[in-house]
Design a protein around this motif. Structure first.
Motif, short mmCIF file in Angstrom:
data_model
loop_
_atom_site.label_atom_id
_atom_site.label_comp_id
_atom_site.label_asym_id
_atom_site.label_seq_id
_atom_site.Cartn_x
_atom_site.Cartn_y
_atom_site.Cartn_z
N GLU A 259 -8.28 3.55 3.95
CA GLU A 259 -9.32 3.46 4.98
C GLU A 259 -9.25 2.14 5.73
N GLN A 260 -9.02 1.05 5.00
CA GLN A 260 -8.95 -0.26 5.65
C GLN A 260 -7.74 -0.37 6.57
N LEU A 261 -6.58 0.15 6.11
CA LEU A 261 -5.39 0.07 6.94
C LEU A 261 -5.54 0.94 8.19
N GLN A 262 -6.14 2.10 8.04
CA GLN A 262 -6.38 2.97 9.20
C GLN A 262 -7.21 2.25 10.24
N ALA A 263 -8.21 1.49 9.79
CA ALA A 263 -9.07 0.76 10.72
C ALA A 263 -8.31 -0.37 11.42
N ARG A 264 -7.25 -0.91 10.76
CA ARG A 264 -6.48 -1.99 11.38
C ARG A 264 -5.50 -1.48 12.43
N PHE A 265 -5.10 -0.21 12.33
CA PHE A 265 -4.12 0.30 13.29
C PHE A 265 -4.70 0.27 14.70
N PRO A 266 -3.99 -0.32 15.66
CA PRO A 266 -4.52 -0.38 17.02
C PRO A 266 -4.69 1.00 17.63
N THR A 267 -5.83 1.24 18.21
CA THR A 267 -6.10 2.43 19.01
C THR A 267 -6.70 1.93 20.31
N ASP A 268 -5.82 1.67 21.25
CA ASP A 268 -6.22 0.91 22.44
C ASP A 268 -6.73 1.81 23.55
N VAL A 269 -7.88 2.41 23.33
CA VAL A 269 -8.55 3.21 24.35
C VAL A 269 -9.45 2.26 25.15
N LEU A 270 -9.12 2.03 26.40
CA LEU A 270 -9.86 1.03 27.18
C LEU A 270 -9.77 1.33 28.66
N ASP A 271 -10.92 1.34 29.33
CA ASP A 271 -10.99 1.37 30.79
C ASP A 271 -11.40 -0.03 31.26
N LEU B 246 0.83 -1.21 0.00
CA LEU B 246 0.00 0.00 0.00
C LEU B 246 0.86 1.26 0.00
N THR B 247 1.87 1.32 0.89
CA THR B 247 2.70 2.53 0.94
C THR B 247 3.48 2.71 -0.34
N GLY B 248 3.89 1.59 -0.98
CA GLY B 248 4.56 1.71 -2.28
C GLY B 248 3.64 2.31 -3.33
N GLY B 249 2.38 1.88 -3.33
CA GLY B 249 1.41 2.43 -4.27
C GLY B 249 1.13 3.89 -4.01
N LEU B 250 1.08 4.29 -2.73
CA LEU B 250 0.83 5.69 -2.39
C LEU B 250 1.97 6.58 -2.88
N LYS B 251 3.20 6.10 -2.68
CA LYS B 251 4.35 6.92 -3.13
C LYS B 251 4.39 7.00 -4.65
N ALA B 252 4.08 5.89 -5.32
CA ALA B 252 4.09 5.90 -6.79
C ALA B 252 3.04 6.85 -7.35
N ALA B 253 1.94 7.03 -6.61
CA ALA B 253 0.87 7.93 -7.06
C ALA B 253 1.06 9.36 -6.56
N GLY B 254 2.14 9.60 -5.81
CA GLY B 254 2.44 10.96 -5.37
C GLY B 254 1.83 11.34 -4.03
N PHE B 255 1.33 10.39 -3.28
CA PHE B 255 0.74 10.68 -1.96
C PHE B 255 1.75 10.34 -0.86
N ASP B 256 2.88 11.06 -0.88
CA ASP B 256 3.95 10.77 0.07
C ASP B 256 3.51 11.01 1.52
N ASP B 257 2.70 12.05 1.75
CA ASP B 257 2.27 12.33 3.13
C ASP B 257 1.48 11.17 3.71
N LEU B 258 0.60 10.57 2.90
CA LEU B 258 -0.16 9.42 3.39
C LEU B 258 0.74 8.23 3.64
N ALA B 259 1.72 8.02 2.75
CA ALA B 259 2.66 6.91 2.95
C ALA B 259 3.46 7.12 4.24
N ASP B 260 3.87 8.37 4.51
CA ASP B 260 4.63 8.65 5.73
C ASP B 260 3.77 8.44 6.98
N TYR B 261 2.47 8.71 6.88
CA TYR B 261 1.58 8.52 8.02
C TYR B 261 1.61 7.07 8.50
N PHE B 262 1.71 6.14 7.56
CA PHE B 262 1.69 4.72 7.91
C PHE B 262 3.08 4.14 8.14
#
Length: 400
Positions: free
Chosen positions: A331-343, A226-242
């Motif tokens: 969108e799918q990868l963002q949903a997979r990233f752990p966000t462990d907010v838990l009481d 995915l990050t390779g595809g983002l960089k090839a399409a010019g979306f470097d900021d999104l690739a860096d986010y992940f």
């Protein structure tokens, strides 16, 4: 497959028990520990720590066997083998290190060691050594708590009257697959280092620790494509986010007290990182307990909070099929990233019914945040799960 692993664990325990002896002519000391833990989660929409809505003995049950061989009066070799019934943890050699103790104040170790920075790190697999069945997952179930490392440490301890001090420094590396929050990672931690300082006085202990690594790399299936595809399409900021490569600094403080009538413990960790998935983590727990002879009752409140940086998915939709694939991939990868907010609130009881053996019972009320992973792993079709559940556990702990 899980059942066969569990059977092997306790068959080995029975075979090992009679060998728990050492003599002056044979300077090897054998020791071990075992636990049988049953758990049940009261929801059919998710897994938590591997548990689901049926009774399972295979998530926390294990057997550990350790041998310590004295080469000289100051040098020894220690090894520990762990047989675990949990398929997410590999069985095999857990520790193997050379230890040098020139005097009562100094100790040096080198080899494969237990990662030391949390209060119960050294005894994480020895359930008999702590009051819960499972230490608070917000700290001990984190993907930053990997169990071991290859390297060395030095420890210096001394006392002034009734005040005892301990100072420890460590340096090493870690490389292995880990599983946390329902996601599997390959984690490489290069040149990690840190220190621990402890002060103890009449039942009180104050503890501070650090973990520093400027070179951490993690990998998730499909991330590179995915990050390779983002960089090839010019979306470097999104690739860096992940990006999962960068620096991690963690700072921990802990306090405990034991009067032999009452006991308490608390730990807090703050994580700063250039890796988005690890940034903005603040986790802690507080435990208060009471002894009643051979019985203990305790309550624990634990909290994890993680704030990820804002993701602005700037890929236009509807212009090109390949751009659409990239958009939904983000969108799918963002949903997979752990966000462990838990009481969570845990009520637990323990009975030391004979020397070296204890029975425990524990119920944990889990209150996560909808839309976050909250340490749960969702089952298919359960995207609307409210992240609230109750985990029941019952355990037999044994040291020998």
């Amino acid at each position: 497959m899980k059942q066969s692993g569990l059977t092997g664990v306790f068959t080995a325990a029975l075979l090992f028990s009679p060998c728990n002896n050492a003599s002056d002519d044979f300077p090897v000391e054998f020791s071990g520990f075992a636990r049988v833990v049953a758990g049940y989660l009261d929801t059919d929409q998710a897994y938590f720590e591997g548990y689901e809505n049926k009774v399972s003995f295979s998530e926390k049950s294990l057997l550990g066997l350790q041998a310590d061989y004295a080469l000289t009066g100051t040098v020894s070799v220690s090894g520990q083998v762990l047989l675990h019934s949990d398929e997410s943890r590999g069985s095999g050699l857990e520790w193997l290190y050379l230890s040098y103790e020139p005097n009562a104040n100094w100790q040096f170790k080198a080899g494969r060691l237990r990662t030391p920075y949390l209060q119960y790190s050294d005894v994480f697999d020895v359930g008999y050594a702590y009051p819960w069945i499972s230490p608070p997952r917000q700290l001990y179930g984190s993907y930053l708590f990997f169990p071991r490392y290859e390297g060395g440490n030095a420890r210096y301890q001394f006392n002034i009257d009734d005040v005892y001090f301990g100072l420890e420094g460590y340096y090493g590396s870690f490389s292995d697959d880990i599983e946390a929050s329902g996601e599997s990672f390959h984690l490489e931690v290069k040149e990690m280092y840190g220190g621990i300082a402890e002060i103890s006085y009449r039942g009180w202990q104050l503890r501070g620790a650090t973990f520093i690594s400027a070179d951490v790399e993690a990998d998730i299936d499909g991330l590179g494509e995915l990050t390779g595809g983002l960089k090839a399409a010019g979306f470097d900021d999104l690739a860096d986010y992940f990006s999962l490569t960068g620096r991690v600094d963690a700072y921990l403080v802990g306090i405990s007290y034991d009067s032999l009538d009452w006991f308490m413990s608390a730990e807090y960790v703050d994580v700063e990182s250039t890796i988005n998935i690890l940034a903005g983590i603040e986790n802690y727990y507080v435990t208060l307990g009471r002894y009643f002879g051979d019985y203990q009752l305790l309550v624990t409140y634990a909290k994890s909070n993680q704030i990820l940086g804002e993701l602005n998915n700037t890929i236009p939709v509807g212009l090109d099929p390949q751009l659409d694939m990239l958009y939904y991939g983000v969108e799918q990868l963002q949903a997979r990233f752990p966000t462990d907010v838990l009481d969570s609130v845990t009520l637990a009881g323990r009975w030391d019914f004979r020397p070296g053996m204890a029975l425990k019972a524990e119920v944990t009320f889990l209150d996560g945040e909808p839309g976050k992973t909250s340490l749960f792993k969702l089952k298919a079709g359960s995207e609307n799960f409210d992240r609230q559940a109750v985990l029941y556990q019952f355990g037999l702990e044994w040291v020998f």
